[in-house]
Design an enzyme around this catalytic site. Structure first.
Site, mmCIF file in Angstrom:
data_model
loop_
_atom_site.group_PDB
_atom_site.id
_atom_site.type_symbol
_atom_site.label_atom_id
_atom_site.label_comp_id
_atom_site.label_asym_id
_atom_site.label_seq_id
_atom_site.Cartn_x
_atom_site.Cartn_y
_atom_site.Cartn_z
ATOM 1 N N SER A 68 0.631 -1.383 0.046
ATOM 2 C CA SER A 68 0.115 0.078 0.074
ATOM 3 C C SER A 68 0.912 1.258 0.044
ATOM 4 O O SER A 68 1.613 1.617 -0.919
ATOM 5 C CB SER A 68 -0.853 -0.023 1.197
ATOM 6 O OG SER A 68 -1.968 0.951 1.226
ATOM 7 N N SER A 502 0.157 1.248 19.804
ATOM 8 C CA SER A 502 0.207 0.675 18.434
ATOM 9 C C SER A 502 -0.372 -0.783 18.382
ATOM 10 O O SER A 502 0.043 -1.526 19.143
ATOM 11 C CB SER A 502 1.708 0.917 17.735
ATOM 12 O OG SER A 502 1.853 0.361 16.507
#
Length: 547
Positions: A68, A502
């Site tokens: 991506s 995260s």
């Protein structure tokens, strides 16, 4: 149950040996790391895709090889379930197990037994890749994995992630009342552009739209899209180099625009003041709009801005069609959504906040008749429930105005890629709304003003020490830290801050916003300082901005 071909697996496992001392994790984005260490993962993912298809009685599973918006050296792979949605969460565990198993055959037997898979069932997989140099070798490893289970495989070649998702859904719904379209790139482009042309028919001609293709696979798709669009939308393509090493996502693309909040340098002398521009990311599933104001200052129109534009427009169409009592339009956001966008949307639509991650947004959006979701990073789409699609098809409007609004809604169901966030589909959706409203970027931007915000990353020894609730907006661990964050936020006008660990690395992310830019920055760094101290950071290494 047919037995596994253990000799073949053993032989190919040696060819695609797992690196020592590396642990792979399947997350929201699938597997993602440096491309040169993913060979074994791709081989094992091929086997997993075949097993997933067998589990689902031979429905076609998708495999996309992409990283991506990441740098070119990275690569990754993710599986796509039959309706074009992300892999079922319970199978993420199987993916991680197989990727790390020292004894692959034993791990496969465990997965087959645990998931109750009948190996005699057929298996079908369609796969594709983006333009990364590591792609061909990784696809070859994937194909070896597919051979293990004699999977009926289809190579969709080099294409965007959203097109791969479209193909999966189109293949699996072919010949049903929920048919998604022809299962080809041509079918994808024709479905989308035919709907677009109907939606903008009779509207004044649009000025040219500049598209930053991130030097990725979106460039290839955008060239094809422009041919199907013809004169209905003039577009100018930039950053279309897919062969020069190192240029993919480098100083360009949607992630660059969002994180730096500035124009890609390559567009500096190409975007004129007032002209609309947008950036795709490396696999064309994120979209970021922007323009230059009359002073030549860069103005960003991110996923929050797209959500407010699109959500309010669809809500207006539903009301104009006389369907507001029958169709509930809602929006889904995460804690990262700008507070000003939440306020704007809440005055027009129900708004729900969920944990960060596309799978959470997509699932929550399915609870509305029409669910609009966009992450601030520009990834998102609109979902029309099957019941809503049927209702639109069967509805009998009582006035010409209702008929027109109904036709627009039906065409929107065809224009929007409901399988996944799709930068090209979302781009055409934005252009439809701008055409209907006769807006430039300036009018769109003026719908509301973003609150200044800042995102800070704090390295910690153990991110698991930080636990959240309320869609990640409140910390429950470490105890007492949330109260201190709230006490700090109350010192600033419009102050808001949250902390979340995260999902992929040992860091904690701190988000803060306030009415004044300097105060948003100050709040972010003060909260980051609290996190750093709580996590037991070395005072000598405490970043200066925290002081």
């Amino acid at each position: 149950m047919s037995p596994l071909s253990t000799d073949t697996i053993q032989a190919l496992s040696h060819v695609h040996a797992k690196p020592d001392n590396i642990r792979f994790q399947y997350g929201t984005a699938g597997f993602r790391t440096l491309g040169n260490i993913l060979d074994s993962v791709l081989f094992r993912t091929g086997i997993l895709a075949g097993l997933r298809s067998k589990k689902l009685d031979g429905q076609t599973i998708g495999v996309m090889v992409t990283a991506s918006h990441n740098p070119e050296a990275d690569n990754g792979v993710k599986l796509v379930d039959p309706y074009g949605e992300m892999l079922e969460a319970s199978w993420e565990i199987y993916a991680t197990k197989l990727a790390n198993a020292p004894d692959l055959i034993s791990a496969l037997e465990d997965v087959i037994r645990d998931a109750d898979i009948d190996l005699s069932k057929p298996s079908h997989v369609v796969y594709a890749r983006d333009t990364r140099p590591s792609g061909p070798a990784l696809v070859a490893a994937l194909e070896d994995g597919l051979k293990v289970l004699n999977v009926d495989a289809r190579d969709a070649g080099v294409t965007t992630t959203p097109i791969l998702h479209y193909l999966v859904r189109a293949i699996n719904t072919k010949g049903t009342k929920n048919s998604y379209g022809e299962d080809s790139e041509q079918g994808y482009f024709e479905k989308m552009t035919n709907a677009f042309k109907k939606l903008v028919a009779g509207r004044p001609p649009r000025d040219s739209l500049l598209i930053d293709c991130a030097n990725g696979v979106g460039a290839k798709a955008a060239v094809e899209l422009s041919e199907y669009l013809g004169d209905s939308l003039p577009i100018t393509l930039e950053n279309t180099d897919t062969t020069t090493p190192g240029v993919l996502n480098n100083m360009c693309g949607a992630d660059f625009v969002k994180t730096t909040q500035k124009l890609p340098p390559s567009l500096a002398n190409k975007l004129k003041p007032g002209q609309r521009g947008c950036s795709l990311d490396g696999d064309a599933d994120r979209l970021m709009y922007f323009y230059l104001d009359e002073r030549g200052q860069f103005r960003m129109l991110d996923g929050d801005k797209i959500a407010t534009l699109v959500g309010s427009f669809i809500g207006e169409l539903v009301k104009s069609a006389g369907l507001e009592d029958k169709i509930k339009v809602g929006s889904v956001q995460t804690a990262y959504a700008n507070g000003a966008s939440t306020k704007y949307l809440s005055e027009r639509l129900p708004v729900r906040c969920v944990s960060t991650g596309v799978k959470h947004l997509h699932h929550a959006a399915e609870n509305f008749d029409v669910g609009v979701y966009f992450e601030a990073n520009g990834h998102g789409t609109v979902l029309f429930s099957p019941a809503t699609t049927d209702r639109l098809r069967e509805y009998q409007p009582s006035t010409p105005a209702q008929q027109t609004a109904l036709e627009h809604l039906i065409n929107l169901t065809l224009l929007i890629n409901q399988a996944v966030g799709d930068a090209l589909s979302d781009m055409l959706l934005v252009e439809v709304v701008l055409a209907h409203k006769n807006y430039t970027g300036i009018e769109w931007d003026s719908l509301y003003s973003d609150l200044p915000n800042r995102l800070v990353k704090v390295v910690v020894a153990d991110r698991n020490a930080f636990q959240t609730e309320d869609a990640e907006r409140r910390l429950v661990r470490p105890e007492g830290l949330q109260a201190r964050i709230e006490e700090l936020a109350h010192r600033y006008e419009g102050g808001r801050s949250f902390v979340r660990p995260s999902g992929t690395e040992d860091v904690v992310r701190v988000y803060a916003e306030a009415v004044i830019r300097t105060q948003a920055d100050e709040l972010a760094f003060r909260v980051a300082g609290l996190v750093y101290d709580t996590a037991g950071g070395d005072p000598a290494r405490r970043p200066k901005e925290f002081l």
